[in-house]
Design an enzyme around this catalytic site. Structure first.
Site, short mmCIF file in Angstrom:
data_model
loop_
_atom_site.label_atom_id
_atom_site.label_comp_id
_atom_site.label_asym_id
_atom_site.label_seq_id
_atom_site.Cartn_x
_atom_site.Cartn_y
_atom_site.Cartn_z
N GLU A 73 9.91 -2.54 0.25
CA GLU A 73 10.62 -1.44 0.91
C GLU A 73 11.88 -1.98 1.58
O GLU A 73 11.96 -3.16 1.94
CB GLU A 73 9.71 -0.80 1.97
CG GLU A 73 10.34 0.42 2.67
CD GLU A 73 9.33 1.17 3.52
OE1 GLU A 73 9.71 2.23 4.07
OE2 GLU A 73 8.18 0.72 3.64
N GLU A 76 3.96 9.64 1.90
CA GLU A 76 3.42 9.99 3.21
C GLU A 76 4.01 11.31 3.73
O GLU A 76 4.49 11.42 4.85
CB GLU A 76 3.66 8.85 4.22
CG GLU A 76 2.87 7.60 3.88
CD GLU A 76 2.85 6.56 4.99
OE1 GLU A 76 3.50 6.75 6.03
OE2 GLU A 76 2.16 5.53 4.81
N TYR A 111 -4.39 0.78 6.19
CA TYR A 111 -4.04 -0.48 6.85
C TYR A 111 -5.17 -0.90 7.78
O TYR A 111 -5.83 -0.07 8.40
CB TYR A 111 -2.75 -0.33 7.65
CG TYR A 111 -1.51 -0.22 6.78
CD1 TYR A 111 -0.92 -1.35 6.25
CD2 TYR A 111 -0.94 1.03 6.51
CE1 TYR A 111 0.22 -1.26 5.46
CE2 TYR A 111 0.20 1.13 5.72
CZ TYR A 111 0.78 -0.02 5.20
OH TYR A 111 1.90 0.08 4.41
N GLU A 157 -0.40 1.43 -0.68
CA GLU A 157 -0.10 0.69 0.55
C GLU A 157 -1.43 0.25 1.15
O GLU A 157 -2.27 1.08 1.49
CB GLU A 157 0.69 1.54 1.57
CG GLU A 157 2.12 1.83 1.15
CD GLU A 157 2.94 2.49 2.24
OE1 GLU A 157 2.66 2.25 3.44
OE2 GLU A 157 3.86 3.26 1.89
N GLN A 206 3.56 -5.98 2.55
CA GLN A 206 4.56 -5.88 1.51
C GLN A 206 4.86 -7.26 0.96
O GLN A 206 4.42 -8.26 1.51
CB GLN A 206 5.82 -5.23 2.08
CG GLN A 206 5.63 -3.77 2.44
CD GLN A 206 6.92 -3.11 2.90
OE1 GLN A 206 8.02 -3.65 2.78
NE2 GLN A 206 6.78 -1.93 3.45
#
Length: 500
Positions: free
Chosen positions: A25, A173, A248, A304, A353
């Protein structure tokens, strides 16, 4: 003695190589400094891409790279990132640090990076602040090989042939930074926008990814699928190839998060417990998907995932830079084993990432580059890519002092490559206890075993002063038996065995 059974004759599903994908990103030093330094940089590069980073990523066989976001995707306007670099429009990256984004890394640069890596492409489109025309024209610019305004513009900008877009995300998102939408509203927008993501080449299908849920928001999954499948014939179900899921691991919660390097035993097990939770998320979201897609034609796309700590002291909080220890190696090993076990539904995943951000596989500092413990996990797990998951089971026990945060002591997954080689990956979640493993392998006579392991104490990390403190080492402690193999897996370790 802990007993494990592997039945290589019971092939369950193909482990898509895309499960080992990554995410880049426009955030902090992920793209700029991490991957892209520009053609005029003193750092060795090819067309602006850091040579050391590209070579390191090629070793772990990066199969697919997601770009340009993340939250950045829904404020990204692709035309700002094409044409002469010095003439490109500058913008403020409002999501990540409020820094100036000069758009010197855009569509052409992304495809050049993927060419160097030899990986598939996964582009996230702007549904949050962009228009249908903008998204449609981007697809035309990238993939159309005929005469049109966008294909002519691509040629004018130096690329005569169209590129291949393998996956395209319709927003990101959208329940949050992508527009704060309700699920039924987003689902109707998804239906509308994806219509104009056309397959200009009849031999190349762009797989369309629908924005799925955060963590355990099962209502989002239910309502999005209900709306997408409403008034839709069986033949039209092809407008959705994947549904995303974001998860996450926040050791101490989303607000506090916790340090990446300073943690105690309780935090160790708490973190690993939250990593193990991925299994429940996949099962429960997968059960909802089964109601609408019992044949599992729509892939679950965990695009993610990873650990998220408080950023390193002295760094820009908006850059999300964090160190990487053996704790992260265990999170990666646990999670990849879970993905392998659910490869009938999980078709792609993207670690967040790839460089210098969150659970990165690579960290850079000027001309210096280090491979993190997580990198080494991807290195020894790469043999599962496109192999066949086979049935395996292992005796486990719960460990950890506090019952709420206990975890299984071991996790594993096993695959068989096209040449018949068996690949076993295993994690030992215990901080201090090793385990003797007696393995029965059904209907196979094992003649050779090759092993490699990542093991150190729980706080161990690689730094720019000690770049190889945590690395892959040969593992020779395996004995072939009449029924299979026997070995002892050390505490705090991630292991790969190749059996022939």
């Amino acid at each position: 003695m802990t007993r494990m059974v592997i039945d290589p004759n019971r092939k369950l599903s193909r482990i898509s190589r895309e499960i080992y994908g990554h995410f880049s990103e426009h955030l902090g030093r992920c793209i700029y400094e991490g991957i892209y330094v520009g053609k005029d940089s003193s750092i060795e590069n090819v067309n602006g891409m850091r040579s050391d980073v590209v070579e390191a990523l090629k070793r772990i066989r990066v199969p697919v790279l997601r770009w340009p976001g993340g939250c950045f995707a829904d404020e990204y306007h692709w035309m700002d990132g094409i044409g002469p670099v010095d003439a490109r429009k500058k913008m403020i990256n409002t999501n990540w640090g409020g820094v100036v984004e000069d758009n010197s890394f855009g569509t052409h640069e992304y495809f050049e990076l993927c060419r160097q890596l030899g990986c598939e492409t996964y582009i996230n489109g702007n549904l949050g602040s962009g228009t249908i025309r903008e998204m449609s024209e981007w697809i035309e610019y990238m993939t159309f090989d005929g005469v049109s305004p966008m294909s002519e513009l691509r040629k004018k900008n130096g690329h005569s042939d169209p590129w291949r877009v393998d996956f395209f995300g319709i927003g990101n998102e959208n329940w949050g930074c992508g527009g704060n939408m309700n699920p039924d509203y987003y689902a109707n927008e998804y239906r509308r926008y994806q219509t104009f993501v056309r397959d200009y080449n009849s031999k190349q299908h762009i797989q369309r990814i629908c924005c799925g849920a955060p963590h355990e928001d099962y209502d989002w999954t239910k309502e999005v699928l209900a709306t997408c499948f409403r008034r839709t014939s069986e033949e039209q179900h092809g407008f959705m190839d994947g549904l995303s899921l974001h998860y996450y691991v926040y050791p101490e919660g989303i607000e506090i998060k916790g340090s990446s390097t300073e943690f105690d035993e309780k935090s160790w097990y708490k973190t690993l417990n939250k990593a193990v939770y991925m299994d429940e998320l996949i099962r429960r979201h997968g059960a909802i998907m089964d109601e609408y897609d019992p044949e599992k034609k729509i892939g679950m796309i965990v695009d993610e995932w990873g650990t998220w700590y408080t950023c390193e002291p002295g760094t820009n909080p908006g850059f999300l830079y964090q160190q990487n220890t053996m704790r992260d190696a265990l999170v990666a090993g646990i999670t990849l084993n879970i993905f392998n076990k659910h490869s009938d539904r999980v078709k792609m995943a993207n670690l967040a990432q790839i460089v210098n951000v969150l659970q990165a596989v690579i960290l850079t500092e000027g001309e210096k580059m280090i491979k993190t413990p997580t990198y080494h996990v991807f290195d020894i797990y790469k043999y599962h890519q496109d192999a066949e998951l086979v049935e395996s089971s292992i005796e486990t026990k719960q460990i950890g002092e506090e019952e709420e945060w206990q975890v299984p002591n071991l996790t594993e997954s096993v695959s068989v490559a096209p040449d018949g080689t068996i690949h076993l990956t295993m994690t030992n979640l215990s901080i201090g206890e090793s385990y003797d493993i007696e393995t029965t392998i059904v209907d196979r006579n094992i003649t050779s075993v090759k092993g490699e392991i990542i093991t150190e104490e729980m706080h161990a990390m690689n730094t720019f002063d000690m770049p190889d403190h945590v690395t892959v080492e040969a593992f020779d402690g395996t004995w072939i038996t009449e029924k299979g193999i026997r070995f002892t897996i050390p505490a705090c370790s991630v292991l790969h065995l190749e059996l022939r």
